[in-house]
Scaffold this active site. Structure first.
Site, PDB file in Angstrom:
ATOM      1  N   LYS A  79       0.847  -1.203   0.000  1.00 37.65           N
ATOM      2  CA  LYS A  79       0.000   0.000   0.000  1.00 37.65           C
ATOM      3  C   LYS A  79       0.878   1.247   0.000  1.00 37.65           C
ATOM      4  O   LYS A  79       1.938   1.270   0.643  1.00 37.65           O
ATOM      5  CB  LYS A  79      -0.918  -0.030   1.222  1.00 37.65           C
ATOM      6  CG  LYS A  79      -1.966   1.075   1.256  1.00 37.65           C
ATOM      7  CD  LYS A  79      -2.898   0.913   2.454  1.00 37.65           C
ATOM      8  CE  LYS A  79      -3.917   2.033   2.543  1.00 37.65           C
ATOM      9  NZ  LYS A  79      -4.848   1.866   3.682  1.00 37.65           N
ATOM     10  N   SER A 154      -9.690   2.113   2.880  1.00 41.19           N
ATOM     11  CA  SER A 154      -8.804   2.859   1.999  1.00 41.19           C
ATOM     12  C   SER A 154      -7.811   1.968   1.243  1.00 41.19           C
ATOM     13  O   SER A 154      -7.163   2.421   0.306  1.00 41.19           O
ATOM     14  CB  SER A 154      -8.021   3.899   2.816  1.00 41.19           C
ATOM     15  OG  SER A 154      -7.206   3.266   3.791  1.00 41.19           O
ATOM     16  N   SER A 178     -10.021  -0.309   7.046  1.00 46.03           N
ATOM     17  CA  SER A 178      -9.441  -0.118   5.713  1.00 46.03           C
ATOM     18  C   SER A 178      -8.754  -1.336   5.116  1.00 46.03           C
ATOM     19  O   SER A 178      -8.342  -1.299   3.960  1.00 46.03           O
ATOM     20  CB  SER A 178      -8.463   1.061   5.728  1.00 46.03           C
ATOM     21  OG  SER A 178      -9.157   2.274   5.816  1.00 46.03           O
TER      22      SER A 178
END
Length: 485
Positions: A79, A154, A178
């Site tokens: 990420k 996210s 997330s």
């Protein structure tokens, strides 16, 4: 069949029996990215030249019998809020659009030590603030199951990349859901570890008391391998727990006879879609068939979790994001006449709307005259939420409910209504406030879109979470389903 459809231990066997090479695995990743990422848009930056060179090094090590560990040669995506040395890390924000870190996050270093291969960086909501990955400054990631729908957020890029078969594993971060929410939307397995289980050193902070890095994979067993590799005490992170990391694989026995499950009535109440409720009830029947029992319980302060979270997380964000000012790194506005103006213009031009909204909310909550009424009260409610969980765990082994109140929604459907968007995390946020571990595993479909089952455990008892998740997974076939791209 893709090599990434295999379990990690099977790939490991093929490598050591010389049926495949590390270069083959890396080729497979980049070939698949070339095929589908134009549609999915999960990756922000690729590490292709270095990854291919490193794969050749690892192939030579394999020839010399110097391969170590199960993650040897396995491609992985990271990420974009986890720093990677000399590989651009932007947090999907314009304000960090040109930022090349000079060090690796601890989790990235651990994976490098395990000889995994970093394929690239994954799209996300800007600074991890969002539930759909629509808040990225660069691109909108699509759900591989239906490209008109969001992948969640996210960590939307992290979940979508695994679901699309671009890489077998990714790292995400979870502040209010997330990892788990996009894992549910994309039909993959995502774990938020106990707060402190995994080092946050090198994770760009959103809300420091809530953020936690965790693994996203296609199955529970591989998830346990990845958590094993990234867990442990880190002197660089003062919130990292100085506890031994248990052998998570030993928990995957398939035996849950006598296990006591709590099902909070609040998690199956108003706002949870009927098909989602039914998928959870069907999952509970599967677990009953394996010898577990369940009872309805109450987590009475859950109804305050959403408001509590957005006060606390935004307050922490307003402090953490103060460092992005155009002076030390990242974007700097060219439209300023003086230093103060440069700060203002840089932040006005560099941050997106949602980030600005949360900074303002947090600054307001921390301001003189409002601190006691908002921030302090939210901290008190957080304690009550944590006590609710502790009370239930005195009598039960795990808590189970849906990961999300609905399946994925259409791109653009909720962008104009922040409060409706925030409500997507209503079932995951309490877990972060309490600091306990939780996993999302696939448990069904609604109109072709995946649904997730959330299994929550006691502090530092990821083993029990994995045990239940693995038993459920082995008794069903949801984890074997793949989107057609």
């Amino acid at each position: 069949m893709s090599l990434f459809d295999l379990k990690l231990k099977d790939v490991h066997t093929k490598l050591h029996e010389k049926e495949i090479s590390v270069s083959d695995l890396v080729d497979e990743a980049y070939k698949r990215i070339e095929q589908v990422d134009g549609q999915v848009e999960a990756f922000l930056a690729l590490n292709e030249e270095k990854a291919r060179a490193y794969a050749k090094e690892l192939d030579a090590a394999l020839d010399r019998s110097e391969a170590r560990g199960l993650l040897f040669g396995i491609p992985i995506g990271v990420k974009d809020n986890i720093v990677t040395k000399n590989l651009r890390t932007t947090c999907s924000s314009r304000i960090l659009g040109n930022f090349d870190p000079i060090y690796d996050a601890t989790v990235v270093h651990k994976l490098r030590e395990a000889q995994a291969v970093t394929i690239g960086k994954l799209n996300m909501d800007e600074f991890a603030m969002g539930s759909s990955t629509e808040n990225s400054a660069f691109q909108k990631t699509k759900n591989p199951w239906n490209l008109e729908y969001v992948p969640g957020g996210s960590s939307g890029g992290s979940a979508a990349a695994v679901a699309a078969g671009e890489v077998p594993f990714t790292l995400g971060s979870d502040t209010g859901g997330s990892i788990r929410q996009p894992a549910a939307y994309c039909g993959v397995v995502g774990l938020k570890p106990t707060y402190g289980r995994v080092s946050r050193y090198g994770l760009v902070a959103f809300a420091s008391s809530l953020d936690q890095i965790g693994p996203i994979t296609r199955n529970v067993e591989d998830n346990a391998y990845l958590l094993q590799a990234i867990s442990g005490h880190d002197p660089m992170d003062s919130t990292s727990a100085n506890l031994d990391v248990p052998d998570y694989l030993s928990a995957l026995t398939g035996d849950i006879k006598g296990l006591k499950i709590a099902v909070p009535k609040e998690y199956l109440g108003e706002g949870v879609k009927e098909e989602v409720k039914q998928s959870v009830l069907d999952a509970l029947k599967v677990l009953e068939g394996l010898g577990a029992t369940w009872e309805e319980v109450s987590l009475p302060h859950s109804k305050y979790a959403l408001a509590t979270y957005y006060l606390l997380a935004s307050s922490e964000a307003s402090a953490n994001l103060a460092r992005f000012d155009g002076v030390r790194y990242g974007f700097r506005s060219d439209n300023a006449d003086n230093l103060l103006d440069m700060y203002k213009q840089t932040r006005a031009e560099g941050f997106g709307d949602e980030v600005k909204r949360r900074i303002m909310l947090g600054t307001f909550a921390l301001s003189s005259g409002y601190y006691d009424a908002y921030y302090k009260k939210a901290q008190q409610v957080r304690t009550l939420i944590k006590q609710d969980f502790e009370k239930v765990f005195e009598q039960y082994d795990v808590i189970i409910g849906p990961t999300t109140p609905t399946p994925a929604f259409k791109i653009g459907e909720k962008t104009d209504d922040p409060l409706t968007m925030y409500a997507n995390d209503i079932l995951t946020i309490p877990v972060n406030l309490a600091g306990v571990p939780a996993i999302s595993v696939p448990c069904g479909f609604d109109n072709g879109l995946p649904l997730g089952l959330q299994i929550i455990g006691k502090h530092f008892d990821e083993g029990s979470v994995y045990r239940v998740a693995h038993a459920f997974e082995q008794a069903t076939d949801y984890h074997t389903k793949r989107p057609t791209l």
